[in-house]
Enzyme design. Structure first.
Site, mmCIF file in Angstrom:
data_model
loop_
_atom_site.group_PDB
_atom_site.id
_atom_site.type_symbol
_atom_site.label_atom_id
_atom_site.label_comp_id
_atom_site.label_asym_id
_atom_site.label_seq_id
_atom_site.Cartn_x
_atom_site.Cartn_y
_atom_site.Cartn_z
ATOM 1 N N GLU A 1 1.896 -29.638 -30.227
ATOM 2 C CA GLU A 1 0.640 -29.194 -30.824
ATOM 3 C C GLU A 1 0.877 -29.179 -32.322
ATOM 4 O O GLU A 1 1.587 -28.317 -32.846
ATOM 5 C CB GLU A 1 0.253 -27.809 -30.283
ATOM 6 C CG GLU A 1 -1.199 -27.458 -30.536
ATOM 7 C CD GLU A 1 -1.379 -26.624 -31.785
ATOM 8 O OE1 GLU A 1 -1.817 -27.192 -32.814
ATOM 9 O OE2 GLU A 1 -1.096 -25.426 -31.744
ATOM 10 N N CYS B 1 -4.190 -23.723 -37.563
ATOM 11 C CA CYS B 1 -4.199 -25.186 -37.455
ATOM 12 C C CYS B 1 -5.575 -25.741 -37.134
ATOM 13 O O CYS B 1 -5.809 -26.939 -37.305
ATOM 14 C CB CYS B 1 -3.182 -25.650 -36.412
ATOM 15 S SG CYS B 1 -3.406 -24.870 -34.799
#
Length: 482
Positions: A252, A286
């Site tokens: 990720e 993020c």
């Protein structure tokens, strides 16, 4: 902790025991630059011991029924909830985020434990029709094995449980390396796991040097999966390193989220969605909106209302219940934000609120005021790189086609957002956006039951939802002759 936090030493959690070390890492509160505590740094020998312990525990853990494993996870969930205030305070002390956000993170972290306690009972195989009467075909799902995880500092609780919960529910054992910036939250989670009675070796927590951890994990045949949340650059390195042992890998990685506001949007809804996306953890997420594109018909109204909302935010020490924006994690984070803003100004951008200067009083140098930049352009750093801070650059656009082109004009594809009240326009835009997560009139899409992950250079695999459980399972095909 109130007496003299500088003297408190925290241990790694290896094979069910607290393991101290000769080398210590100072954990610093980014809001005050005061030492929160000292964390033991594990040796390579201790990491190898953790791997061996996880391998031994795996054989027993995978043999338990899904109901039994779920029982342990339910107790783990309960122990986390019982210590919500302790864990939230630790998150704020070592990460800096406002205490109200920290409490929210604890609940978010616990939600993964709760979700996968139930979802682990739904690992189904299947029977496949065969081509002959003398054959039977079955498909089984079995745990991958020992899992190693590397987690980031921006969500020190939730990024652990989002990986740990499905791994344990699937029947895997788990070794986590928390970041040096925020390892103490991980210590408290280990205490909750121990209090829940999770067997020794099933969960290991090892803080060690990055190079030592990656080298040892990557060379180990006992570790069958690596899961990582962090930068794309590091993710690519780990992917290359994992090739020699053919590890199952989940990544990720970085984002560069666009937020599109079309001319038929509910402006108030769009402003609130932008606030929810951009300013969580001071923009250090993020999936936060990194660049905002607004159609010219509502540009002025949107900018005016966003400016008003941003000026209502309170910047300060996260332990204050009234604070909305905490510090950057460190000076490197502050300097990157500052560099992006300076670059935008050099290229014609205009600051209409914020900028780096504000009254810090007793605060550290790591704070950056929420900043709104107009006249953003494609070549600005804030429009091409992940800023990871409380900066909103806004660019005026004229059409849906331009919005889609600019949104997709990046090698990253983690999250994107758009605001429109038209079902027809919205459906077309949602289909055209090259992102793993899309928020339509919603600036906060994350949930334990939903798959989280990106396209292109934003990663491989998904976390959350049933997809997050599949990431820790191998498929076995059994052909039976009768």
């Amino acid at each position: 902790m109130e007496a003299d936090v500088k003297t408190i030493q925290y241990a790694n959690y290896i094979n069910g025991e607290g393991v101290d070390g000769k080398d210590l890492v100072e954990v610093v509160n980014p809001a005050t630059e005061e030492v929160v505590g000292r964390m033991a740094l594990a040796s390579e020998k201790e990491l190898v011991s953790a791997i061996q312990g996880a391998e031994e525990a795996f054989h027993e853990w995978k043999g338990m029924s899904a109901d039994v494993r779920a029982g342990y996870l339910e107790k783990f969930y309960e122990k986390i909830l019982q210590r919500t205030d302790d864990i939230a305070r630790m998150i704020t002390l070592e990460n800096g985020k406002p205490i109200k956000e920290a409490r929210g993170e604890v609940m978010y972290a616990a939600s993964f434990i709760k979700w996968y306690a139930e979802e682990g009972k739904r690992v189904y195989g299947r029977t496949v029709p065969s081509k002959g009467a003398d054959q039977r075909i079955q498909v089984w799902k079995q745990p991958v094995g020992v899992v190693a995880a590397i987690t980031p500092w921006n969500f020190p609780a939730a990024m652990i449980t989002r990986k740990l919960a499905p791994a344990l529910a699937a029947g895997c054992t788990f070794i986590v390396k928390p970041p040096k910036e925020t390892p103490l939250t991980a210590v408290l989670l280990m205490e909750c796991a121990e209090a829940a009675g999770i067997p020794k070796g099933v969960i290991q927590m090892v803080l060690t040097d990055d190079e030592v951890f990656s080298r040892t994990i990557q060379h180990s045949d006992q570790v069958r999966k690596l899961t990582f949340t962090g930068s794309t650059e590091v993710g690519k390195l780990l992917m290359r390193q994992s090739a020699d042992t053919m590890k199952n890998i989940s990544l990720e990685l970085g984002g560069q989220a666009p937020l599109l506001v079309l001319d038929d949007a509910d402006v108030d809804k769009a402003v609130e969605g932008t606030m929810a996306s951009k300013f969580r953890n001071a923009g250090q997420t993020c999936i936060c909106a990194n660049r905002v594109y607004v159609q010219e018909g509502i540009y002025e109204e949107f900018v005016m209302k966003l400016k008003q909302r941003m000026e209502e935010l309170t910047v300060g020490n996260g332990l204050d219940e009234h604070v909305d924006i905490g510090p950057m994690i460190n000076q490197d984070g502050y300097n990157k934000v500052s560099r992006h803003v300076d670059d935008a100004l050099d290229k014609g951008g205009e600051i209409v609120t914020g900028g780096r200067e504000f009254d810090r009083e007793s605060l550290s140098r790591n704070f950056y005021a929420p900043t709104l930049i107009l006249h953003a352009k494609d070549d600005m750093l804030c429009m091409t790189e992940e800023t990871f801070g409380p900066v909103v650059p806004v660019q005026k656009i004229t059409s849906d086609e331009e919005a889609i082109r600019l949104a997709n004009q990046t090698p990253f594809g983690l999250a994107a957002y758009f605001f429109t009240e038209s079902m027809s326009r919205g459906t077309k835009i949602a289909e055209a956006l090259e992102y793993g997560i899309v928020g339509w009139n919603n600036g906060a899409p994350s949930a334990a039951q939903a798959p989280f992950g990106g396209a292109k250079q934003s990663g491989l695999g998904r976390e959350g939802g049933s997809e997050g459980l599949e990431a820790f399972l191998e498929t076995k095909y059994l052909s039976i002759g009768i």
